[in-house]
Design a protein around this motif. Structure first.
Motif, PDB file in Angstrom:
ATOM      1  N   GLU A  83      94.924  46.400 -10.361  1.00  0.00           N
ATOM      2  CA  GLU A  83      96.325  45.304 -10.949  1.00  0.00           C
ATOM      3  C   GLU A  83      94.955  44.538 -12.456  1.00  0.00           C
ATOM      4  O   GLU A  83      95.683  44.123 -13.689  1.00  0.00           O
ATOM      5  CB  GLU A  83      96.599  43.965 -10.251  1.00  0.00           C
ATOM      6  CG  GLU A  83      96.879  44.845  -8.864  1.00  0.00           C
ATOM      7  CD  GLU A  83      98.255  43.617  -7.943  1.00  0.00           C
ATOM      8  OE1 GLU A  83      97.344  42.424  -8.328  1.00  0.00           O
ATOM      9  OE2 GLU A  83      98.054  43.946  -7.148  1.00  0.00           O
ATOM     10  N   ASP A  84      94.112  43.820 -12.480  1.00  0.00           N
ATOM     11  CA  ASP A  84      93.102  43.448 -12.941  1.00  0.00           C
ATOM     12  C   ASP A  84      92.030  44.070 -13.549  1.00  0.00           C
ATOM     13  O   ASP A  84      90.941  44.056 -12.824  1.00  0.00           O
ATOM     14  CB  ASP A  84      92.384  41.875 -12.708  1.00  0.00           C
ATOM     15  CG  ASP A  84      92.233  41.544 -13.689  1.00  0.00           C
ATOM     16  OD1 ASP A  84      90.900  41.897 -14.878  1.00  0.00           O
ATOM     17  OD2 ASP A  84      91.593  40.318 -13.423  1.00  0.00           O
ATOM     18  N   ILE A  85      91.845  45.092 -14.772  1.00  0.00           N
ATOM     19  CA  ILE A  85      91.095  46.407 -15.084  1.00  0.00           C
ATOM     20  C   ILE A  85      89.627  45.255 -15.246  1.00  0.00           C
ATOM     21  O   ILE A  85      88.743  45.932 -15.068  1.00  0.00           O
ATOM     22  CB  ILE A  85      91.640  46.695 -16.059  1.00  0.00           C
ATOM     23  CG1 ILE A  85      90.044  48.044 -16.422  1.00  0.00           C
ATOM     24  CG2 ILE A  85      91.445  46.508 -17.655  1.00  0.00           C
ATOM     25  CD1 ILE A  85      91.043  49.273 -17.535  1.00  0.00           C
ATOM     26  N   ASN A  86      89.823  44.388 -16.216  1.00  0.00           N
ATOM     27  CA  ASN A  86      87.893  43.718 -16.523  1.00  0.00           C
ATOM     28  C   ASN A  86      87.620  42.788 -15.020  1.00  0.00           C
ATOM     29  O   ASN A  86      86.025  43.083 -15.084  1.00  0.00           O
ATOM     30  CB  ASN A  86      88.028  42.313 -17.383  1.00  0.00           C
ATOM     31  CG  ASN A  86      89.095  42.858 -18.296  1.00  0.00           C
ATOM     32  OD1 ASN A  86      88.181  43.463 -19.110  1.00  0.00           O
ATOM     33  ND2 ASN A  86      89.925  42.258 -19.438  1.00  0.00           N
ATOM     34  N   LYS A  87      88.534  42.596 -14.000  1.00  0.00           N
ATOM     35  CA  LYS A  87      87.461  42.333 -12.700  1.00  0.00           C
ATOM     36  C   LYS A  87      87.240  43.778 -12.125  1.00  0.00           C
ATOM     37  O   LYS A  87      86.467  43.568 -11.647  1.00  0.00           O
ATOM     38  CB  LYS A  87      88.668  41.211 -12.111  1.00  0.00           C
ATOM     39  CG  LYS A  87      88.163  41.285 -10.393  1.00  0.00           C
ATOM     40  CD  LYS A  87      89.064  39.989  -9.567  1.00  0.00           C
ATOM     41  CE  LYS A  87      88.770  40.428  -8.148  1.00  0.00           C
ATOM     42  NZ  LYS A  87      89.409  39.820  -7.615  1.00  0.00           N
ATOM     43  N   ALA A  88      87.682  44.322 -12.401  1.00  0.00           N
ATOM     44  CA  ALA A  88      87.566  45.502 -11.829  1.00  0.00           C
ATOM     45  C   ALA A  88      86.377  46.087 -12.351  1.00  0.00           C
ATOM     46  O   ALA A  88      84.757  46.188 -11.422  1.00  0.00           O
ATOM     47  CB  ALA A  88      88.500  46.884 -11.807  1.00  0.00           C
ATOM     48  N   VAL A  89      86.053  46.015 -13.731  1.00  0.00           N
ATOM     49  CA  VAL A  89      84.649  46.724 -14.923  1.00  0.00           C
ATOM     50  C   VAL A  89      83.605  45.710 -13.985  1.00  0.00           C
ATOM     51  O   VAL A  89      82.767  46.271 -13.678  1.00  0.00           O
ATOM     52  CB  VAL A  89      84.869  46.542 -15.641  1.00  0.00           C
ATOM     53  CG1 VAL A  89      83.864  46.573 -16.831  1.00  0.00           C
ATOM     54  CG2 VAL A  89      85.979  47.788 -15.969  1.00  0.00           C
TER      55      VAL A  89
END
Length: 129
Positions: A83-89
């Motif tokens: 859902e949130d790529i920046n959080k996952a990264v």
């Protein structure tokens, strides 16, 4: 023939414990079943994502290397939606996983990035929201 869905993806690893830790602790997949197959000197780990069976992780003695980059013939990568790529990264980086810079898919406008598993298998995060 009418295909309904992808049933599972099979991955052969070089270091079973290292890959098991990566897929369960780093990526958060849950263990369905773990079996040691003595006749093949091989572990088989069935993993689920959000309760859905998705990956078979195998170990074999001395598996041959397989080309995966750049643009080798065959399976290119395995992609996970987030859902949130920046959080996952940030979460992957905090766990010691190196990710490529986040890019934008020119056709969909969605964000994505790549990283690798312990054996160099290309994995992708693709933002679906």
């Amino acid at each position: 023939m009418l295909l309904q869905a992808v049933h599972h993806i099979a991955i052969i690893c070089s270091d079973y414990q290292r890959s098991k830790t990566f897929y369960t602790e780093t990526l958060g997949l849950s263990v369905i079943r773990e079996v040691y197959r003595m006749e093949r000197d091989s572990w088989k780990l069935d993993l689920a994502l959000n309760g859905h069976y998705i990956i078979e992780l195998f170990s074999f003695p001395d598996p041959p290397p397989r080309s995966s980059r750049p643009e080798a013939l065959g399976l290119r990568h395995l992609a996970f939606s987030v859902e949130d790529i920046n959080k996952a990264v940030r979460e992957l980086n905090a766990r010691g996983v190196v990710t490529e810079p986040v890019r934008t898919d020119p056709h969909t406008g969605k964000l994505f990035t790549f990283f690798t598993d312990p054996d160099g298998l290309p994995l992708e995060l693709y933002e679906t929201t």
